[in-house]
Design a protein around this motif. Structure first.
Motif, short mmCIF file in Angstrom:
data_model
loop_
_atom_site.label_atom_id
_atom_site.label_comp_id
_atom_site.label_asym_id
_atom_site.label_seq_id
_atom_site.Cartn_x
_atom_site.Cartn_y
_atom_site.Cartn_z
N ASP A 116 0.85 -1.19 0.00
CA ASP A 116 0.00 0.00 0.00
C ASP A 116 0.89 1.23 0.00
O ASP A 116 2.12 1.14 0.04
N LEU A 117 0.25 2.40 -0.04
CA LEU A 117 0.98 3.67 0.00
C LEU A 117 0.57 4.46 1.25
O LEU A 117 0.35 5.67 1.19
N HIS A 121 -0.25 8.58 2.10
CA HIS A 121 -1.57 9.07 2.52
C HIS A 121 -1.65 9.39 4.01
O HIS A 121 -2.37 10.31 4.41
N TYR A 122 -0.94 8.61 4.84
CA TYR A 122 -1.04 8.76 6.30
C TYR A 122 0.35 8.79 6.94
O TYR A 122 0.66 7.96 7.80
N TYR A 162 1.52 7.68 -8.59
CA TYR A 162 2.42 8.40 -7.69
C TYR A 162 3.90 8.29 -8.07
O TYR A 162 4.68 9.18 -7.76
N TYR A 163 4.27 7.19 -8.72
CA TYR A 163 5.68 7.00 -9.04
C TYR A 163 5.98 7.10 -10.53
O TYR A 163 7.12 6.91 -10.95
N SER A 287 -12.52 0.69 7.29
CA SER A 287 -11.21 1.30 7.11
C SER A 287 -11.23 2.42 6.07
O SER A 287 -11.95 2.34 5.06
N LEU A 288 -10.40 3.43 6.31
CA LEU A 288 -10.29 4.54 5.36
C LEU A 288 -9.39 4.18 4.18
O LEU A 288 -9.54 4.72 3.10
N TYR A 289 -8.47 3.23 4.41
CA TYR A 289 -7.50 2.92 3.36
C TYR A 289 -6.87 1.56 3.61
O TYR A 289 -6.38 1.29 4.70
N GLU A 290 -6.89 0.71 2.59
CA GLU A 290 -6.29 -0.62 2.66
C GLU A 290 -5.68 -0.98 1.31
O GLU A 290 -6.25 -0.66 0.26
#
Length: 380
Positions: A116-117, A121-122, A162-163, A287-290
């Protein structure tokens, strides 16, 4: 003649969470490939056997070192790189695979797994020194990697964005589910659940490291909206490492704990966690992000319906078997919980759908995709 594959298994020094489970299960399946020979680096030495248990006291000593040794992250990195390179001189590897964000320097083809990223993000959920190291190493690592394995199409798209990579450099290898996670009769769960004061089928479950992106606050507020008799009969059970627990959790969590409406179990061994999951009435996972959402798959494979958010990779895992809610709608979350508690026909339908959906995922498939990537990279 079999090819030597170097795997960085340093993550297994710590108690196993998602990435540790991934590495252990993947290595177990890859070891069945006749043309591949695995060798594991544990952060200091090499072995042909995967570590079975975490290093005693690792988390405590690691935290103390980070707190009192200036530049602990880069210093450890230099020392581990030296040991990594030194070990490969006597047993050279044909390919190196790293499941982390900062692979070592390696004179040959390298494959990495980006789960994940979260660091993008967090970043506030991790120590500043760790984030600095990630930023320093990950951007260059994704460029030099021959292939990048990801857990979901969602993460593949994020990595490309992103990359600035081309999509053909990424390969989706969905995770699997350990055989420990399966439907179990209530009678078989009575004894292991008894020390926690839990009754099979009479508690709601949250699984995961306690940190903001898991959105535990929503679950606490939603549970608080349930009538008191229901909260008493179906307490909220939270299983996972302490992680980063902000003060904003404290008041609702303390209220729930003092009222007997919640139980915080902390980190639990794999075998016991499987029984805790199997005994739950449902899993709540907003969850907000996985990058994948392994607890969702484990719950479905255990015959446990899942209430979850329609965020990130989660719809890829749960499909139509999930009961979806918005991440900030505590009222809808409470209503969905109530529906599944009161409507036995709906609960059964979601249970059956989850069991069917879970059959699409396996560690055998994950390992087969991974092994094919190894072979392609070594040929090229």
């Amino acid at each position: 003649m079999s090819k030597r594959i170097a795997l960085n298994a340093g993550i297994l020094r710590a108690p196993r969470t998602g990435i540790g489970q991934y590495l252990a299960e993947l290595a177990n399946e890859l070891s069945k490939q006749d043309d591949l020979q695995l060798q594991f680096f544990n952060g200091w030495s090499w072995s042909e056997q995967l570590p079975e248990n975490s290093m005693p006291g690792y988390s405590r000593w690691s935290n103390l070192i980070k707190r009192w040794v200036p530049g602990a992250y880069p210093l450890r990195r230099v020392l581990e790189q030296q040991r990594f390179t030194h070990g490969l001189r006597s047993k050279p590897a044909n390919l190196y695979h790293d499941p982390s964000l900062w692979p070592f320097e390696f004179d040959g083809p390298m494959v990495m797994t980006l789960h994940d990223l979260t660091h993008i993000h967090y970043p506030h959920t991790q120590p500043v020194d760790r984030i600095n190291e990630i930023e320093r190493h990950t951007a260059s690592a994704v460029q030099r990697a021959a292939r990048i394995l990801v857990d979901s199409e969602f993460i593949a798209a994020e990595v490309v964005k992103y990359y600035g990579l081309t999509r053909d450099k990424l390969v989706v290898a969905p995770l699997g589910c350990s055989e420990r996670f399966r439907p179990q009769a209530a009678e078989a769960l009575l004894e292991p659940l008894q020390p926690f004061g839990l009754i099979p089928g009479q508690y709601l479950l949250c699984v995961g490291t306690l940190e903001p992106r898991k959105n535990l606050q929503l679950v606490l507020r939603a549970h608080q909206r349930l009538p008191e008799p229901i909260r008493k009969r179906y307490p909220l059970v939270i299983a996972g490492m302490a992680g980063w627990l902000p003060d904003s959790y404290s008041e609702p969590l303390q209220q729930a704990l003092s009222g007997g409406y919640a139980h915080v179990l902390g980190y639990q061994p794999d075998a016991l966690l499987a029984k805790i999951v199997s005994g739950a009435r449902m899993l709540i996972f907003p969850s907000l992000y996985e990058g994948f959402g392994l607890p969702v798959l484990e719950a479905m494979n255990s015959g446990v319906p899942v209430v979850l958010s329609r965020r990130a990779s989660l719809p890829e895992v749960a499909g139509g078997a999930g009961s979806y809610i918005d991440v900030d709608d505590e009222i809808a979350c409470a209503e969905m919980i109530t529906q599944l508690l009161e409507d036995q026909q709906l609960w059964q339908a979601k249970r059956d759908a989850g069991l069917k959906r879970a059959q699409h995922f396996s560690w055998q498939r994950c390992a087969a995709i991974t092994a094919d990537v190894y072979r392609q990279v070594m040929v090229n």
